[in-house]
Structures are given as structure tokens and as C-alpha cells.
Design a protein around this motif. Structure first.
Motif, PDB file in Angstrom:
ATOM      1  N   PHE A  91       0.703  -1.109  -0.077  1.00  0.00           N
ATOM      2  CA  PHE A  91      -0.076  -0.148   0.085  1.00  0.00           C
ATOM      3  C   PHE A  91       0.780   1.101   0.217  1.00  0.00           C
ATOM      4  CE2 PHE A  91      -2.441   3.379   2.118  1.00  0.00           C
ATOM      5  CZ  PHE A  91      -3.511   3.497   1.293  1.00  0.00           C
ATOM      6  N   GLU A  92       1.883   1.160   0.744  1.00  0.00           N
ATOM      7  CA  GLU A  92       2.878   2.186   0.837  1.00  0.00           C
ATOM      8  C   GLU A  92       3.485   2.673  -0.520  1.00  0.00           C
ATOM      9  OE1 GLU A  92       6.705   3.570   3.620  1.00  0.00           O
ATOM     10  OE2 GLU A  92       5.641   2.187   4.154  1.00  0.00           O
ATOM     11  N   LEU A  93       3.982   1.611  -1.040  1.00  0.00           N
ATOM     12  CA  LEU A  93       4.638   1.831  -2.337  1.00  0.00           C
ATOM     13  C   LEU A  93       3.517   2.195  -3.634  1.00  0.00           C
ATOM     14  CD1 LEU A  93       7.102   1.418  -4.194  1.00  0.00           C
ATOM     15  CD2 LEU A  93       6.390  -1.077  -4.255  1.00  0.00           C
ATOM     16  N   SER A  94       2.397   1.769  -3.301  1.00  0.00           N
ATOM     17  CA  SER A  94       1.319   2.074  -4.264  1.00  0.00           C
ATOM     18  C   SER A  94       1.036   3.787  -4.221  1.00  0.00           C
ATOM     19  CB  SER A  94      -0.064   1.369  -4.170  1.00  0.00           C
ATOM     20  OG  SER A  94      -0.174   0.147  -4.518  1.00  0.00           O
ATOM     21  N   GLU A  95       0.963   4.102  -3.080  1.00  0.00           N
ATOM     22  CA  GLU A  95       1.182   5.724  -2.824  1.00  0.00           C
ATOM     23  C   GLU A  95       2.000   6.412  -3.301  1.00  0.00           C
ATOM     24  OE1 GLU A  95       0.324   5.806   1.467  1.00  0.00           O
ATOM     25  OE2 GLU A  95      -1.818   6.288   1.218  1.00  0.00           O
ATOM     26  N   TYR A  96       3.153   5.833  -3.315  1.00  0.00           N
ATOM     27  CA  TYR A  96       4.262   6.435  -3.968  1.00  0.00           C
ATOM     28  C   TYR A  96       4.246   6.549  -5.199  1.00  0.00           C
ATOM     29  CZ  TYR A  96       9.145   8.029  -4.581  1.00  0.00           C
ATOM     30  OH  TYR A  96      10.344   8.874  -5.188  1.00  0.00           O
ATOM     31  N   ASN A  97       3.893   5.231  -5.865  1.00  0.00           N
ATOM     32  CA  ASN A  97       3.815   5.228  -7.323  1.00  0.00           C
ATOM     33  C   ASN A  97       2.846   6.259  -7.982  1.00  0.00           C
ATOM     34  OD1 ASN A  97       5.750   3.184  -7.473  1.00  0.00           O
ATOM     35  ND2 ASN A  97       4.178   1.594  -7.543  1.00  0.00           N
ATOM     36  N   ILE A  98       1.628   6.383  -7.206  1.00  0.00           N
ATOM     37  CA  ILE A  98       0.677   7.219  -7.682  1.00  0.00           C
ATOM     38  C   ILE A  98       1.330   8.744  -7.537  1.00  0.00           C
ATOM     39  CG2 ILE A  98      -1.417   8.432  -6.873  1.00  0.00           C
ATOM     40  CD1 ILE A  98      -2.407   5.404  -5.947  1.00  0.00           C
ATOM     41  N   ALA A  99       1.897   8.891  -6.567  1.00  0.00           N
ATOM     42  CA  ALA A  99       2.686  10.311  -6.449  1.00  0.00           C
ATOM     43  C   ALA A  99       3.535  10.698  -7.600  1.00  0.00           C
ATOM     44  CB  ALA A  99       3.413  10.536  -5.065  1.00  0.00           C
ATOM     45  N   VAL A 100       4.485   9.550  -8.149  1.00  0.00           N
ATOM     46  CA  VAL A 100       5.270   9.820  -9.203  1.00  0.00           C
ATOM     47  C   VAL A 100       4.316   9.940 -10.326  1.00  0.00           C
ATOM     48  CG1 VAL A 100       6.856   8.170 -10.814  1.00  0.00           C
ATOM     49  CG2 VAL A 100       7.030   8.385  -8.215  1.00  0.00           C
ATOM     50  N   GLU A 101       3.230   8.994 -10.547  1.00  0.00           N
ATOM     51  CA  GLU A 101       2.343   9.259 -11.956  1.00  0.00           C
ATOM     52  C   GLU A 101       1.836  10.798 -12.067  1.00  0.00           C
ATOM     53  OE1 GLU A 101      -1.625   7.479 -13.324  1.00  0.00           O
ATOM     54  OE2 GLU A 101      -0.089   6.070 -13.005  1.00  0.00           O
ATOM     55  N   GLU A 102       1.423  10.915 -10.851  1.00  0.00           N
ATOM     56  CA  GLU A 102       0.741  12.623 -10.699  1.00  0.00           C
ATOM     57  C   GLU A 102       1.596  13.665 -11.126  1.00  0.00           C
ATOM     58  OE1 GLU A 102      -2.535  11.400  -6.929  1.00  0.00           O
ATOM     59  OE2 GLU A 102      -0.571  12.389  -6.353  1.00  0.00           O
ATOM     60  N   HIS A 103       2.936  13.328 -10.720  1.00  0.00           N
ATOM     61  CA  HIS A 103       3.974  14.323 -10.787  1.00  0.00           C
ATOM     62  C   HIS A 103       4.421  14.304 -12.574  1.00  0.00           C
ATOM     63  CE1 HIS A 103       7.670  16.607 -10.275  1.00  0.00           C
ATOM     64  NE2 HIS A 103       8.242  15.676 -10.983  1.00  0.00           N
ATOM     65  N   ILE A 104       4.318  13.270 -12.980  1.00  0.00           N
ATOM     66  CA  ILE A 104       4.846  13.122 -14.560  1.00  0.00           C
ATOM     67  C   ILE A 104       3.842  13.734 -15.206  1.00  0.00           C
ATOM     68  CG2 ILE A 104       5.339  11.626 -16.320  1.00  0.00           C
ATOM     69  CD1 ILE A 104       7.014   9.988 -14.238  1.00  0.00           C
ATOM     70  N   PHE A 105       2.440  13.396 -14.999  1.00  0.00           N
ATOM     71  CA  PHE A 105       1.193  13.805 -15.699  1.00  0.00           C
ATOM     72  C   PHE A 105       1.343  15.496 -15.478  1.00  0.00           C
ATOM     73  CE2 PHE A 105      -3.156  15.085 -15.758  1.00  0.00           C
ATOM     74  CZ  PHE A 105      -3.370  14.986 -17.342  1.00  0.00           C
ATOM     75  N   TRP A 106       1.406  15.945 -14.271  1.00  0.00           N
ATOM     76  CA  TRP A 106       1.429  17.456 -14.212  1.00  0.00           C
ATOM     77  C   TRP A 106       2.162  18.178 -14.936  1.00  0.00           C
ATOM     78  CZ3 TRP A 106      -1.789  20.473 -11.646  1.00  0.00           C
ATOM     79  CH2 TRP A 106      -1.557  21.842 -11.228  1.00  0.00           C
TER      80      TRP A 106
END
Length: 153
Positions: free
Chosen positions: A31-46
């Protein structure tokens, strides 16, 4: 925090190489890793948000048709996935290029937007209905929400 996420990325990859799964081994870490992966994806999409806005504007202004629009959305979605994977590889290899990665807090506002847009294109393409007004209206509503979030910057 970042060091822990890199360790989790490496652990997850090691388990994957052994045909095992981090979720099965440790759901909390997964779950912790998933949250981090989501943050990476959000950052790149931004970082690509303007490209998405221009694509939607071109479609809504009828500069491109629904088929080309969908193809472009699929391409942007693939690019996002590939960029995220490369980013995670660079993280695990301790690349100097991204050593100080900190996600932009504003990027959360558009979390999942491209995936939603991708799914919308898929839905209308499968229904063979993406040439009609419902598809246009759906993209228009999405664009208005997208603009609302961007204007909150």
C-alpha cells in the motif's frame, strides 16, 4: 521517506523476479509503495498537463476528429506509463538526475485524469459511438473540470 520508497521498489522488483508478489508478502508495504507510485504518476502527468489541455481544445474546436483524439489520448497514456517505469528504474539505480524528487502538491488535483480520459475513449470506441454528441459532451465536461482544477493553481 524517499529512501524507504526506493527500498520498497527494489523489494517489489526482487519479488517479481522470483514470481512472488509484495501484496501477498506484506500488504502494508504494498500500500505504501502504491501511494508512492501514484505520486510519481501524478507528478509526471502534471508536467504534461498543458499538452493534454491543448489536445482537448483541438478536439472541442473540431480541429481533430474523435478517432485522432482517441489515438492521441492512447499515446499520451502509454507515454505516461513508460515514463513512470523509466522514472522508477532511475530511482532504484540511484540516478543523480532525480535524486531530490519531491512531488508537486498541486499534481494531486489531476490524479487519474488521463486514465479517466483513456477509459472514456475506450468506452465510446467499443460502443462505436465516439463520433456522436455524447462523446463530445463527455469530453467537454471533462475539459471544464480540468480547467477548473488548473485555474485553482
Amino acid at each position: 521517506m524517499k529512501k524507504k520508497n526506493i527500498e520498497l521498489l527494489k523489494r517489489s522488483q526482487d519479488l517479481k523476479n522470483q514470481k512472488k508478489n509484495l501484496f501477498i508478502k506484506n500488504q502494508e508495504e504494498d500500500f505504501e509503495l502504491s501511494e508512492y507510485n501514484i505520486a510519481v504518476e501524478e507528478h509526471i502527468f502534471w508536467q504534461d498537463r498543458d499538452q493534454v489541455a491543448l489536445l482537448m481544445e483541438d478536439f472541442l474546436n473540431k480541429k481533430i476528429d474523435s478517432e485522432l483524439f482517441s489515438d492521441q489520448v492512447y499515446g499520451l497514456h502509454r507515454k505516461l506509463i513508460n515514463t513512470c517505469e523509466k522514472f522508477k528504474l532511475e530511482l532504484t539505480s540511484s540516478s543523480e538526475k532525480i535524486k531530490d524528487f519531491q512531488p508537486d502538491g498541486r499534481s494531486k488535483k489531476l490524479s487519474g485524469f488521463l486514465t479517466d480520459l483513456y477509459c472514456e475513449c475506450e468506452y465510446f470506441t467499443e460502443a462505436e459511438d465516439y463520433q456522436n454528441k455524447k462523446f463530445y459532451d463527455s469530453i467537454k465536461n471533462g475539459f471544464l473540470n480540468f480547467q477548473k482544477y488548473l485555474n485553482e493553481e
